[in-house]
Design a protein around this motif. Structure first.
Motif, PDB file in Angstrom:
ATOM      1  N   GLU A  45      -8.832  -6.694 -10.648  1.00 43.65           N
ATOM      2  CA  GLU A  45      -9.201  -5.542  -9.830  1.00 43.65           C
ATOM      3  C   GLU A  45      -8.493  -5.586  -8.476  1.00 43.65           C
ATOM      4  O   GLU A  45      -8.005  -4.563  -7.985  1.00 43.65           O
ATOM      5  CB  GLU A  45     -10.719  -5.499  -9.639  1.00 43.65           C
ATOM      6  N   ARG A  46      -8.447  -6.783  -7.856  1.00 46.53           N
ATOM      7  CA  ARG A  46      -7.756  -6.906  -6.572  1.00 46.53           C
ATOM      8  C   ARG A  46      -6.263  -6.654  -6.738  1.00 46.53           C
ATOM      9  O   ARG A  46      -5.629  -6.016  -5.886  1.00 46.53           O
ATOM     10  CB  ARG A  46      -8.004  -8.293  -5.977  1.00 46.53           C
ATOM     11  N   TRP A  47      -5.705  -7.135  -7.823  1.00 46.43           N
ATOM     12  CA  TRP A  47      -4.275  -6.946  -8.070  1.00 46.43           C
ATOM     13  C   TRP A  47      -3.949  -5.464  -8.259  1.00 46.43           C
ATOM     14  O   TRP A  47      -2.981  -4.954  -7.690  1.00 46.43           O
ATOM     15  CB  TRP A  47      -3.873  -7.741  -9.323  1.00 46.43           C
ATOM     16  N   GLU A  48      -4.781  -4.768  -9.032  1.00 44.62           N
ATOM     17  CA  GLU A  48      -4.562  -3.338  -9.239  1.00 44.62           C
ATOM     18  C   GLU A  48      -4.696  -2.566  -7.928  1.00 44.62           C
ATOM     19  O   GLU A  48      -3.935  -1.634  -7.669  1.00 44.62           O
ATOM     20  CB  GLU A  48      -5.552  -2.801 -10.268  1.00 44.62           C
ATOM     21  N   GLY A  49      -5.682  -2.963  -7.102  1.00 45.85           N
ATOM     22  CA  GLY A  49      -5.853  -2.312  -5.814  1.00 45.85           C
ATOM     23  C   GLY A  49      -4.646  -2.503  -4.918  1.00 45.85           C
ATOM     24  O   GLY A  49      -4.207  -1.576  -4.235  1.00 45.85           O
ATOM     25  N   ASN A  50      -4.104  -3.707  -4.914  1.00 45.54           N
ATOM     26  CA  ASN A  50      -2.929  -3.997  -4.093  1.00 45.54           C
ATOM     27  C   ASN A  50      -1.717  -3.224  -4.586  1.00 45.54           C
ATOM     28  O   ASN A  50      -0.944  -2.679  -3.790  1.00 45.54           O
ATOM     29  CB  ASN A  50      -2.639  -5.499  -4.124  1.00 45.54           C
ATOM     30  N   GLN A  51      -1.550  -3.145  -5.906  1.00 48.46           N
ATOM     31  CA  GLN A  51      -0.439  -2.381  -6.465  1.00 48.46           C
ATOM     32  C   GLN A  51      -0.586  -0.891  -6.146  1.00 48.46           C
ATOM     33  O   GLN A  51       0.398  -0.209  -5.831  1.00 48.46           O
ATOM     34  CB  GLN A  51      -0.374  -2.583  -7.988  1.00 48.46           C
ATOM     35  N   GLY A  52      -1.830  -0.394  -6.216  1.00 46.66           N
ATOM     36  CA  GLY A  52      -2.076   1.007  -5.888  1.00 46.66           C
ATOM     37  C   GLY A  52      -1.764   1.312  -4.437  1.00 46.66           C
ATOM     38  O   GLY A  52      -1.189   2.366  -4.117  1.00 46.66           O
ATOM     39  N   ARG A  53      -2.145   0.395  -3.545  1.00 46.14           N
ATOM     40  CA  ARG A  53      -1.867   0.595  -2.111  1.00 46.14           C
ATOM     41  C   ARG A  53      -0.368   0.614  -1.849  1.00 46.14           C
ATOM     42  O   ARG A  53       0.128   1.430  -1.063  1.00 46.14           O
ATOM     43  CB  ARG A  53      -2.541  -0.508  -1.295  1.00 46.14           C
ATOM     44  N   LYS A  54       0.377  -0.279  -2.493  1.00 45.49           N
ATOM     45  CA  LYS A  54       1.828  -0.302  -2.322  1.00 45.49           C
ATOM     46  C   LYS A  54       2.459   1.001  -2.803  1.00 45.49           C
ATOM     47  O   LYS A  54       3.359   1.547  -2.152  1.00 45.49           O
ATOM     48  CB  LYS A  54       2.427  -1.487  -3.084  1.00 45.49           C
ATOM     49  N   ALA A  55       1.988   1.495  -3.953  1.00 47.54           N
ATOM     50  CA  ALA A  55       2.517   2.750  -4.483  1.00 47.54           C
ATOM     51  C   ALA A  55       2.188   3.914  -3.551  1.00 47.54           C
ATOM     52  O   ALA A  55       3.017   4.804  -3.328  1.00 47.54           O
ATOM     53  CB  ALA A  55       1.945   3.011  -5.878  1.00 47.54           C
ATOM     54  N   TYR A  56       0.974   3.900  -2.987  1.00 43.78           N
ATOM     55  CA  TYR A  56       0.548   4.943  -2.048  1.00 43.78           C
ATOM     56  C   TYR A  56       1.423   4.925  -0.798  1.00 43.78           C
ATOM     57  O   TYR A  56       1.922   5.967  -0.352  1.00 43.78           O
ATOM     58  CB  TYR A  56      -0.915   4.719  -1.677  1.00 43.78           C
ATOM     59  N   ASP A  57       1.620   3.743  -0.215  1.00 45.27           N
ATOM     60  CA  ASP A  57       2.429   3.625   1.000  1.00 45.27           C
ATOM     61  C   ASP A  57       3.853   4.109   0.762  1.00 45.27           C
ATOM     62  O   ASP A  57       4.435   4.806   1.606  1.00 45.27           O
ATOM     63  CB  ASP A  57       2.450   2.173   1.482  1.00 45.27           C
TER      64      ASP A  57
END
Length: 247
Positions: A45-57
Motif C-alpha cells: 500500500e505504501r509503495w503504491e501510494g508513493n508511485q501514485g504521488r510520483k505520477a501525480y507530481d
C-alpha cells in the motif's frame, strides 16, 4: 597477417527491483505466516501510494508547462455610495476551457467539496491523477453580501469565487494581465490566500472598501501588488486594534 579479434564489452545486467506484490506472491508460495503477509500488504500500500504521488507530481509539472495564463474575460464596473468599483477577472468557464483539455491529456481531473460553518463558506478543490493520488486545497470566506444579494445568492457568489481561486491555487495558475502598465512594471500581484485574508480583515474592521482602495492607490482588491497588500493589512489591523481599544 594476424586477425585481430574484436572484443565486445558486455555491460553487466542489473536485475529489476522486486516489487512488494512480487514479494507477496513469493511469501504465499513459501507458506508465510498471516503476520508476515499483513506486513507485506502494508508495504504494498505504501509503495503504491508513493508511485501514485510520483505520477501525480510528474503530471502536474507537465500540465503546468503547457497551461497558458488565463484570459480575464469578465469586467466588474459599478458605482455605489462607496465609490467606483472596477476590475477584470476570469470566470470559471474561462478557466475550465483553458485547463480542462491539458489536464485530461495528463490524466488529471478536479472536483469541489463545499461546506459552511457558522458565517464562513469553505470550498475544497481536489485535484486527482488517474493512478489514484490526489491533493486538496481549501479556502474559506464570508458570504458575499455586496449589492442586493439575498442570503442564498451571497453564499453562491462566494462559492463561485472560491472555486476559481482554489483551482488556480492548486494548479499554480496565473491570470493574463489586463493592465499593460502593470505588466511592464513587473509588479507582483497578491495570491488567493492573501486576497481571502484581506477580505476577512476588511469585514472585521468594517472598513470602506472604496476608501481603502483610494488610500493604497489601487483600482481593485484582486489587482493589489504585494506592497499594496502589506500597506492595506497594516492599516486594517491598526483600525481593528483601535476598535478593540474603544470597546
Amino acid at each position: 597477417m594476424n586477425d585481430v579479434a574484436k572484443v565486445t564489452k558486455m555491460e553487466p545486467q542489473v536485475p529489476a527491483p522486486i516489487t512488494p506484490m512480487e514479494m507477496i506472491d513469493r511469501a504465499v508460495q513459501s507458506g508465510a505466516s498471516v503476520e508476515a503477509l499483513e506486513r507485506l500488504m502494508a508495504l504494498q500500500e505504501r509503495w503504491e501510494g508513493n508511485q501514485g504521488r510520483k505520477a501525480y507530481d510528474a503530471a502536474i509539472s507537465a500540465a503546468k508547462s503547457e497551461i497558458p495564463p488565463i484570459f480575464k474575460n469578465r469586467e466588474v464596473d459599478f458605482t455605489s455610495q462607496k465609490g467606483r468599483t472596477n476590475y477584470r477577472y476570469e470566470d470559471m468557464a474561462e478557466i475550465a476551457k483553458t485547463v480542462d483539455p491539458i489536464l485530461t491529456k495528463y490524466g488529471l481531473s478536479y472536483r469541489f467539496r463545499t461546506s459552511q460553518d457558522g458565517g464562513a463558506v469553505s470550498v475544497t478543490c481536489i485535484v486527482s491523477h488517474r493512478d489514484g493520488y490526489g491533493e486538496e486545497t481549501t479556502l474559506s470566506a464570508a458570504p458575499d453580501n455586496s449589492g442586493n444579494k439575498n442570503p442564498i445568492q451571497a453564499v453562491g457568489s462566494t462559492v463561485t469565487f472560491l472555486q476559481r481561486y482554489t483551482l488556480k491555487s492548486a494548479l499554480g495558475l496565473a491570470a493574463a494581465a489586463d493592465d499593460d502598465a502593470r505588466r511592464a512594471s513587473g509588479a507582483k500581484t497578491i495570491n488567493a490566500d492573501q486576497f481571502v485574508t484581506l477580505q476577512g480583515l476588511i469585514e472585521k474592521a468594517q472598513a470602506d472598501e472604496a476608501g481603502l482602495l483610494k488610500f493604497i492607490g489601487a483600482d481593485s482588491l484582486e489587482e493589489l501588488t504585494v506592497r499594496q497588500f502589506d500597506t492595506a493589512v497594516s492599516a486594517l489591523r491598526k483600525k481593528i486594534a483601535q476598535k478593540g481599544g474603544a470597546q
